[in-house]
Enzyme design. Structure first.
Site, PDB file in Angstrom:
ATOM      1  N   GLU A 102      30.597  27.367  27.207  1.00  0.00           N
ATOM      2  CA  GLU A 102      30.876  28.034  28.484  1.00  0.00           C
ATOM      3  C   GLU A 102      32.323  28.498  28.388  1.00  0.00           C
ATOM      4  OE1 GLU A 102      29.974  26.906  32.985  1.00  0.00           O
ATOM      5  OE2 GLU A 102      31.928  26.194  32.313  1.00  0.00           O
ATOM      6  N   GLU A 125      29.513  18.025  37.785  1.00  0.00           N
ATOM      7  CA  GLU A 125      30.665  18.479  36.996  1.00  0.00           C
ATOM      8  C   GLU A 125      31.989  18.322  37.760  1.00  0.00           C
ATOM      9  OE1 GLU A 125      30.483  22.637  35.887  1.00  0.00           O
ATOM     10  OE2 GLU A 125      31.894  22.299  34.241  1.00  0.00           O
TER      11      GLU A 125
HETATM   12  C1  LER Z   1      33.182  26.294  36.857  1.00  0.00           C
HETATM   13  O1  LER Z   1      34.535  26.341  36.577  1.00  0.00           O
HETATM   14  C2  LER Z   1      32.433  25.675  35.760  1.00  0.00           C
HETATM   15  O2  LER Z   1      32.985  25.074  34.869  1.00  0.00           O
HETATM   16  C3  LER Z   1      30.984  25.797  35.780  1.00  0.00           C
HETATM   17  O3  LER Z   1      30.416  25.060  34.748  1.00  0.00           O
HETATM   18  C4  LER Z   1      30.425  25.312  37.092  1.00  0.00           C
HETATM   19  O4  LER Z   1      29.938  26.272  37.910  1.00  0.00           O
HETATM   20 MN    MN Z   2      31.865  24.145  33.223  1.00  0.00          MN
END
Ligand code: LER
Ligand code: MN
Length: 272
Positions: free
Chosen positions: A248, A154
């Protein structure tokens, strides 16, 4: 077809972080299923806190899949990083991710490398940091392949890492790996800070994109910020993306409302 997922955090130290559902895995699975999610994405302190058999029966009972497992707890709880200049600490970090890969693989879920990538600085140059990260991702990518799953890397925004911040730089970096089993995570929150144009970045990322964090510009649930989703959804469809759009986001205004809001936006952009 793009599938929906919602994040569940069991990490007390990450309280205040961008995870929609918290603490209670059975209740989270029940809610995710009731709202019509395809999967959950799990952020756990370690593989040992979740019994695989229990998770399997919960997922079966609620007809859910496991979309991915986060590894950031290694950083949040123990300060681990894949580019630690101390070799022994670095191996502990790699071993932690390996244990997460093994855990996720039982459910066909990839592990995500986010904050475990660390930052360069002090005695570590950017080039040396990227060499350490390359080595770690090659080893872990091969390990994931042996377990029949992929590894997800990521790119994060500049306030969280100084290594790789854009999809374009992520693609260029993945092309330097020996392993072809590592894919990128397109987190729309990070991209909103770093990309010139999110849809163009997704199109250029193409088949390198293996997971999506579906969230608004201010990290609130989709639809609560100023993200322009129409071109983003069109770009994901155009590249034939068929992984997860995983919520998320901050549990704003509360976890239930955030989960409800995201699934209705998911349907709007990916099902109508
Ligand atoms: C952190 O900012 C994030 O986006 C998560 O998906 C990774 O730990
Ligand atoms: Mn993330």
């Amino acid at each position: 077809m793009i599938q929906s997922a919602v994040t569940v955090s069991l990490v007390e130290e990450a309280r205040g972080g961008p995870f929609v559902l918290w603490d209670d895995l059975p209740a989270a699975c029940e809610l995710a299923s009731k709202l019509g999610y395809d999967a959950i994405e799990l952020f756990a302190p370690s593989p040992n806190v979740v019994d695989s058999g229990e998770l399997k029966s919960l997922l079966d009972q609620h007809q859910l899949k496991l979309a991915a497992v986060g590894t950031g707890a290694g950083m949040v709880i123990d300060g681990l990083s894949l580019i630690d200049t101390d070799r022994a600490r670095r191996e502990i970090a790699i071993e932690f991710v390996r244990s997460m890969i093994e855990f996720g693989s039982e459910f066909g879920a990839p592990a995500i490398i986010g904050s475990m990538q660390g930052k360069w600085g002090n005695r570590l140059s950017k080039d040396a940091a990227l060499d350490l990260l390359r080595d770690a991702l090659d080893r872990l990518g091969a390990d994931a392949e042996q377990h029949g799953t992929r590894l997800i890397y990521e790119p994060l925004n500049r306030y969280e890492t100084n290594l790789i911040n854009t999809i374009d730089d992520g693609v260029a970096f993945l092309k330097t790996l020996k392993s072809e089993n590592v894919k990128l995570l397109a987190d729309l929150f990070h991209m909103n800070i770093e990309e010139v144009n999110l849809a163009d970045a997704i199109r250029a990322g193409g088949s390198f994109i293996g997971h999506v964090h579906f969230v608004d510009s201010n990290r609130r649930p989709t639809g609560n910020g100023h993200m322009d989703y129409a071109p983003i959804a069109a770009a994901l469809k155009e590249i034939g993306y068929d992984g997860y759009a995983s919520a998320e986001a901050f549990p704003w205004p509360d976890p239930n409302a955030a989960a409800e809001q995201t699934i209705s936006q998911f349907k709007k952009w990916f099902r109508d």
